[in-house]
Scaffold this motif. Sequence first.
Motif, PDB file in Angstrom:
ATOM      1  N   LYS A 191       0.861  -1.191   0.000  1.00 26.85           N
ATOM      2  CA  LYS A 191       0.000   0.000   0.000  1.00 26.85           C
ATOM      3  C   LYS A 191       0.896   1.240   0.000  1.00 26.85           C
ATOM      4  N   PRO A 192       0.553   2.346  -0.604  1.00 29.81           N
ATOM      5  CA  PRO A 192      -0.609   2.535  -1.476  1.00 29.81           C
ATOM      6  C   PRO A 192      -0.467   1.758  -2.792  1.00 29.81           C
ATOM      7  N   PRO A 193      -1.601   1.622  -3.533  1.00 28.17           N
ATOM      8  CA  PRO A 193      -2.898   2.233  -3.303  1.00 28.17           C
ATOM      9  C   PRO A 193      -3.660   1.534  -2.176  1.00 28.17           C
ATOM     10  N   PHE A 194      -4.439   2.303  -1.442  1.00 35.76           N
ATOM     11  CA  PHE A 194      -5.280   1.758  -0.386  1.00 35.76           C
ATOM     12  C   PHE A 194      -6.602   1.273  -0.991  1.00 35.76           C
ATOM     13  N   PRO A 195      -7.260   0.327  -0.302  1.00 35.38           N
ATOM     14  CA  PRO A 195      -8.510  -0.214  -0.851  1.00 35.38           C
ATOM     15  C   PRO A 195      -9.548   0.855  -1.185  1.00 35.38           C
ATOM     16  N   ALA A 196      -9.539   1.974  -0.462  1.00 36.38           N
ATOM     17  CA  ALA A 196     -10.532   3.024  -0.735  1.00 36.38           C
ATOM     18  C   ALA A 196     -10.408   3.541  -2.171  1.00 36.38           C
ATOM     19  N   VAL A 197      -9.224   3.410  -2.746  1.00 35.67           N
ATOM     20  CA  VAL A 197      -9.001   3.857  -4.130  1.00 35.67           C
ATOM     21  C   VAL A 197      -8.998   2.658  -5.071  1.00 35.67           C
ATOM     22  N   SER A 198      -8.257   1.614  -4.699  1.00 35.23           N
ATOM     23  CA  SER A 198      -8.167   0.425  -5.543  1.00 35.23           C
ATOM     24  C   SER A 198      -8.229  -0.807  -4.652  1.00 35.23           C
ATOM     25  N   GLY A 199      -9.417  -1.352  -4.530  1.00 38.53           N
ATOM     26  CA  GLY A 199      -9.614  -2.502  -3.643  1.00 38.53           C
ATOM     27  C   GLY A 199     -10.007  -3.744  -4.405  1.00 38.53           C
ATOM     28  N   LEU A 200     -11.215  -4.206  -4.191  1.00 36.31           N
ATOM     29  CA  LEU A 200     -11.683  -5.437  -4.840  1.00 36.31           C
ATOM     30  C   LEU A 200     -11.791  -5.226  -6.359  1.00 36.31           C
ATOM     31  N   TYR A 201     -11.182  -6.097  -7.128  1.00 36.95           N
ATOM     32  CA  TYR A 201     -11.151  -5.971  -8.605  1.00 36.95           C
ATOM     33  C   TYR A 201     -10.693  -4.577  -9.043  1.00 36.95           C
ATOM     34  N   GLY A 202      -9.826  -3.978  -8.253  1.00 34.54           N
ATOM     35  CA  GLY A 202      -9.295  -2.654  -8.611  1.00 34.54           C
ATOM     36  C   GLY A 202     -10.291  -1.519  -8.416  1.00 34.54           C
ATOM     37  N   CYS A 203     -11.401  -1.805  -7.763  1.00 31.25           N
ATOM     38  CA  CYS A 203     -12.436  -0.768  -7.573  1.00 31.25           C
ATOM     39  C   CYS A 203     -12.404  -0.238  -6.129  1.00 31.25           C
ATOM     40  N   PRO A 204     -12.938   0.966  -5.907  1.00 31.00           N
ATOM     41  CA  PRO A 204     -12.961   1.522  -4.547  1.00 31.00           C
ATOM     42  C   PRO A 204     -13.721   0.597  -3.583  1.00 31.00           C
ATOM     43  N   THR A 205     -13.102   0.313  -2.456  1.00 30.36           N
ATOM     44  CA  THR A 205     -13.656  -0.699  -1.535  1.00 30.36           C
ATOM     45  C   THR A 205     -13.433  -0.273  -0.089  1.00 30.36           C
ATOM     46  N   VAL A 206     -14.441  -0.522   0.729  1.00 33.64           N
ATOM     47  CA  VAL A 206     -14.270  -0.369   2.177  1.00 33.64           C
ATOM     48  C   VAL A 206     -14.282  -1.755   2.795  1.00 33.64           C
ATOM     49  N   VAL A 207     -13.295  -2.033   3.642  1.00 30.87           N
ATOM     50  CA  VAL A 207     -13.287  -3.274   4.412  1.00 30.87           C
ATOM     51  C   VAL A 207     -13.523  -2.899   5.874  1.00 30.87           C
ATOM     52  N   ASN A 208     -14.547  -3.485   6.460  1.00 31.77           N
ATOM     53  CA  ASN A 208     -14.846  -3.220   7.877  1.00 31.77           C
ATOM     54  C   ASN A 208     -15.093  -4.520   8.631  1.00 31.77           C
ATOM     55  N   ASN A 209     -14.785  -4.463   9.896  1.00 27.94           N
ATOM     56  CA  ASN A 209     -15.010  -5.591  10.795  1.00 27.94           C
ATOM     57  C   ASN A 209     -16.517  -5.817  11.039  1.00 27.94           C
ATOM     58  N   VAL A 210     -16.867  -7.058  11.384  1.00 31.18           N
ATOM     59  CA  VAL A 210     -18.261  -7.439  11.677  1.00 31.18           C
ATOM     60  C   VAL A 210     -18.893  -6.489  12.697  1.00 31.18           C
ATOM     61  N   GLU A 211     -18.167  -6.277  13.795  1.00 35.02           N
ATOM     62  CA  GLU A 211     -18.735  -5.480  14.885  1.00 35.02           C
ATOM     63  C   GLU A 211     -18.894  -4.017  14.473  1.00 35.02           C
ATOM     64  N   SER A 212     -17.948  -3.495  13.685  1.00 38.44           N
ATOM     65  CA  SER A 212     -18.068  -2.095  13.223  1.00 38.44           C
ATOM     66  C   SER A 212     -19.341  -1.953  12.404  1.00 38.44           C
ATOM     67  N   ILE A 213     -19.575  -2.918  11.520  1.00 30.60           N
ATOM     68  CA  ILE A 213     -20.743  -2.837  10.631  1.00 30.60           C
ATOM     69  C   ILE A 213     -22.033  -2.999  11.442  1.00 30.60           C
ATOM     70  N   ALA A 214     -22.041  -3.935  12.387  1.00 32.15           N
ATOM     71  CA  ALA A 214     -23.240  -4.126  13.218  1.00 32.15           C
ATOM     72  C   ALA A 214     -23.538  -2.864  14.034  1.00 32.15           C
ATOM     73  N   ALA A 215     -22.484  -2.161  14.452  1.00 31.52           N
ATOM     74  CA  ALA A 215     -22.687  -0.968  15.295  1.00 31.52           C
ATOM     75  C   ALA A 215     -23.408   0.152  14.556  1.00 31.52           C
ATOM     76  N   THR A 216     -23.432   0.106  13.215  1.00 29.24           N
ATOM     77  CA  THR A 216     -24.145   1.169  12.485  1.00 29.24           C
ATOM     78  C   THR A 216     -25.656   1.063  12.720  1.00 29.24           C
ATOM     79  N   VAL A 217     -26.125  -0.108  13.141  1.00 31.01           N
ATOM     80  CA  VAL A 217     -27.578  -0.279  13.362  1.00 31.01           C
ATOM     81  C   VAL A 217     -28.045   0.599  14.538  1.00 31.01           C
ATOM     82  N   PRO A 218     -27.478   0.447  15.747  1.00 31.97           N
ATOM     83  CA  PRO A 218     -27.903   1.376  16.809  1.00 31.97           C
ATOM     84  C   PRO A 218     -27.558   2.822  16.503  1.00 31.97           C
ATOM     85  N   ILE A 219     -26.498   3.051  15.738  1.00 24.82           N
ATOM     86  CA  ILE A 219     -26.138   4.450  15.416  1.00 24.82           C
ATOM     87  C   ILE A 219     -27.244   5.091  14.578  1.00 24.82           C
ATOM     88  N   ILE A 220     -27.766   4.362  13.605  1.00 25.40           N
ATOM     89  CA  ILE A 220     -28.839   4.936  12.778  1.00 25.40           C
ATOM     90  C   ILE A 220     -30.151   4.979  13.566  1.00 25.40           C
TER      91      ILE A 220
END
Length: 451
Positions: A191-220
Amino acid sequence: MGRKLLLEHINVPDIHTLAVYRQQGGYRAVEKALKSMSPEDVLEEVKKSGLRGRGGAGFPTGLKWSFLAKPEGVPRYLVCNADESEPGTFKDRYLMTHIPHILIEGMIVSSYALGAHTSYIYVRGEMMPQIRILEKAIAEAKAAGLLGQNILGSGYSLELYVQPGGGAYICGEETALLESLEGKRGNPRIKPPFPAVSGLYGCPTVVNNVESIAATVPIINDGGEEYAKIGIDRSTGTKLISASGNINKPGVYEIELGVPVEEFIYSDEYCGGIANGKRLKALVAGGSSVPILPANLVAKTLTGGDRLMTYESLADGGFQSGTMLGSGGFIVFDEDQCIVRNTWNFTRFYRHESCGQCSPCREGTGWMENILHKIEHGQGSMEDIDLLWNIQRNIEGNTICPLGDAAAWPVAAAIRHFRDEFEWHITHREEAQQHNYGLAHYADPLEPVAQ
Ligand SMILES: Cc1cc2nc3c(=O)[nH]c(=O)nc-3n(C[C@H](O)[C@H](O)[C@H](O)COP(=O)(O)O)c2cc1C
Ligand code: SF4
């Protein structure tokens, strides 16, 4: 009792099913986000919440999302990191097993915020029960119109796939994960490039942990500001902790960040104290990769403040007298534990899991393992301790991915805080040759899951 945001309904029978999850208020965040908020509004709430990545590094989630490149006509991806192979860490598995829909709901909300229309949950390959549970839950959600085309009539569409992992710890490193997801060997990328610019199949990608993603539920559901009211400093919200080792009540606990470490160890609400009436010797607070803390630094920091379960307080004093919250893999060592033996055991793991791309990690982890084996088995010399110290110094910061650091830090901290124990193995060779005890049990203590 601390507030529970992720595990609030953990004891409700059949909470793993869509029907019961919805009875308990599930998928309200999807309704709210898709029907009354723009993707930018969702991002704003996550930023306000102060949520930091729960996969280990603690990087602010909203900030990470805001880095995502948005070139015209190029897909964006959200990838959930459910590889969870760090020794001592088993919280994501617990959440996916018991409340799979909170992860799916979080994936929908997060994908919407990022403008992703295809998302993946990359699950550690050995976790077949969890893979089946998630697949079943995704099918239920799809049948209910919560996934697929035009979700709840909002115009937003999302396909969500579960991908079994490649069966290696390194596949949890985000760029190795992306390689593996693309069907290749899970080698970390430079890195670089970081996944936000070139990630999965060279496309912009965010990788997040299970718990981070689940936490968006109470946040919303409750709003980012409400979430940020829980916790202290820049450690907001709640955190899942997988507690193991020599404690009375191993398991997964949701804490409000800021609970004193001592309270977490000794109160009946959490670990219930040290098992068999023994005394505390040391603590690994955030999974096998973080520096070990000796008992005298567990309750108080060197500056005299209470040691709290926050990113900042655990790190207070740097690596000289602090550690990291990491992935929340909390391993307690009692007075009978042998630090040399446990360090050797951790190092064996890192040697086995090194992908071999960089020589400091590939060779260094092997050298460290050999020297630790020698010392532990009463065949070491005083020079070996210095050699060990030099090797870990030469690994740290000199590798493509943080696995090298993760291998070096536990060795450095063990020598820093327990040098006398290393020396004992050298000055008491015969006793060291005979003793083969003192290895902490930090496997997942949870019940096997019905499939
Ligand atoms: C060797 C190695 C293994 C990792 N394993 C995991 C893992 O199993 N789960 C995880 O979420 N992050 C893991 N990480 C961290 C990821 O690279 C990444 O930082 C994380 O998934 C980002 O998610 P977050 O911002 O939500 O924490 C690992 C990192 C390394 C270096
Ligand atoms: S640090 Fe180790 S695991 Fe990471 S890329 Fe280098 S050799 Fe592979």
